[in-house]
Design a protein around this motif. Sequence first.
Motif, short mmCIF file in Angstrom:
data_model
loop_
_atom_site.label_atom_id
_atom_site.label_comp_id
_atom_site.label_asym_id
_atom_site.label_seq_id
_atom_site.Cartn_x
_atom_site.Cartn_y
_atom_site.Cartn_z
N ILE A 23 0.87 -1.18 0.00
CA ILE A 23 0.00 0.00 0.00
C ILE A 23 0.91 1.22 0.00
O ILE A 23 1.78 1.35 0.86
CB ILE A 23 -0.91 0.03 1.25
CG1 ILE A 23 -1.79 -1.20 1.31
CG2 ILE A 23 -1.75 1.31 1.26
CD1 ILE A 23 -2.52 -1.37 2.63
N ALA A 32 0.72 5.31 0.21
CA ALA A 32 -0.11 6.49 0.50
C ALA A 32 0.70 7.71 0.11
O ALA A 32 1.69 8.04 0.77
CB ALA A 32 -0.47 6.52 1.98
N LEU A 76 -4.22 6.66 -2.46
CA LEU A 76 -3.80 5.31 -2.12
C LEU A 76 -3.60 4.47 -3.37
O LEU A 76 -4.43 4.47 -4.27
CB LEU A 76 -4.84 4.64 -1.22
CG LEU A 76 -5.01 5.25 0.17
CD1 LEU A 76 -6.16 4.60 0.91
CD2 LEU A 76 -3.73 5.09 0.97
N THR A 77 -2.49 3.73 -3.39
CA THR A 77 -2.20 2.79 -4.45
C THR A 77 -1.97 1.44 -3.80
O THR A 77 -1.22 1.33 -2.83
CB THR A 77 -0.93 3.22 -5.22
OG1 THR A 77 -1.12 4.53 -5.72
CG2 THR A 77 -0.65 2.27 -6.37
N VAL A 78 -2.66 0.40 -4.31
CA VAL A 78 -2.54 -0.94 -3.76
C VAL A 78 -1.99 -1.86 -4.84
O VAL A 78 -2.58 -2.00 -5.91
CB VAL A 78 -3.90 -1.45 -3.25
CG1 VAL A 78 -3.78 -2.88 -2.73
CG2 VAL A 78 -4.44 -0.54 -2.15
N ARG A 118 -3.93 2.33 -8.54
CA ARG A 118 -4.49 3.44 -7.78
C ARG A 118 -5.94 3.12 -7.43
O ARG A 118 -6.72 2.72 -8.29
CB ARG A 118 -4.40 4.72 -8.59
CG ARG A 118 -4.82 5.94 -7.84
CD ARG A 118 -4.55 7.16 -8.68
NE ARG A 118 -5.01 8.32 -7.96
CZ ARG A 118 -4.86 9.54 -8.38
NH1 ARG A 118 -4.23 9.77 -9.51
NH2 ARG A 118 -5.31 10.55 -7.69
N THR A 139 -9.98 7.15 -4.07
CA THR A 139 -9.11 8.16 -3.48
C THR A 139 -9.24 9.45 -4.29
O THR A 139 -9.70 9.42 -5.41
CB THR A 139 -7.64 7.68 -3.47
OG1 THR A 139 -7.23 7.40 -4.79
CG2 THR A 139 -7.49 6.45 -2.62
N THR A 167 -8.15 10.23 -0.34
CA THR A 167 -8.67 9.99 1.00
C THR A 167 -8.26 11.15 1.87
O THR A 167 -7.16 11.69 1.71
CB THR A 167 -8.06 8.68 1.56
OG1 THR A 167 -8.39 7.61 0.68
CG2 THR A 167 -8.55 8.38 2.95
N LEU A 198 -6.82 8.23 6.95
CA LEU A 198 -5.79 7.35 6.39
C LEU A 198 -5.56 6.10 7.24
O LEU A 198 -5.49 5.00 6.71
CB LEU A 198 -4.47 8.13 6.23
CG LEU A 198 -3.30 7.34 5.64
CD1 LEU A 198 -3.65 6.83 4.26
CD2 LEU A 198 -2.06 8.22 5.60
N ILE A 202 -6.06 2.28 5.78
CA ILE A 202 -4.97 1.32 5.72
C ILE A 202 -5.30 0.09 6.55
O ILE A 202 -5.07 -1.05 6.12
CB ILE A 202 -3.64 1.97 6.15
CG1 ILE A 202 -3.18 2.96 5.08
CG2 ILE A 202 -2.57 0.92 6.41
CD1 ILE A 202 -1.96 3.77 5.45
N VAL A 222 3.63 -0.99 3.90
CA VAL A 222 2.94 0.29 3.78
C VAL A 222 3.99 1.40 3.69
O VAL A 222 4.90 1.46 4.51
CB VAL A 222 2.00 0.55 4.98
CG1 VAL A 222 1.33 1.91 4.87
CG2 VAL A 222 0.96 -0.56 5.10
N VAL A 282 4.33 5.69 3.22
CA VAL A 282 3.70 7.00 3.19
C VAL A 282 4.72 7.96 2.59
O VAL A 282 5.83 8.11 3.12
CB VAL A 282 3.27 7.48 4.60
CG1 VAL A 282 2.66 8.86 4.53
CG2 VAL A 282 2.29 6.49 5.22
#
Length: 165
Positions: A21, A23, A33-35, A39, A43, A45, A50, A54, A67, A69
């Motif tokens: 993830i 952010a 957010l990209t998972v 993307r 979002t 968000t 946040l 998450i 994760v 950021v």
Amino acid sequence: MIGRGRQRKPPGTVPPVLPQIIAEVISEEHVVLTVNGKRLPATPTRRDELGQAIAELVARFATPTRVEVRELDGSVYADILTPNPDEPAALEETETPTRPVLVEFTAEGFVPGEDVAIALVLRHTSAAGNGVARALLDRAEQATVTGEVVLLGRISGTTAVRRVD
């Protein structure tokens, strides 16, 4: 003999490649957010949401997740978060109510017989300086009856917003 079906991983197993993830802070108040390289359509968000976003994603993966950021100043904070072992069980045990719980919303000003759309407010967005507002939705998101409901007349354009208490 080895079966050809997928084998279940024992709890606590770490996959060879962790879900990721990212952010990315795009303003003082918003994060994209990209998972796993994709993307999220829901979002940006709000930054104050946040942590919850998450946590929900990590719970869905049900496995340790990397994760990152990425702040506006270029700094990057990274960690590996593990899901709470109690959360997946809590999600599976959700009961379906046996009786519906109905809430009534009424409003005036509609054309007799017109179709009236009923919309659940998932979140709010702000209009840009030019008056344009943008809404992004995650198709996988489950709508819940919380916050507000909008009644919208398809012919009259009559709009009524009602709180759900």
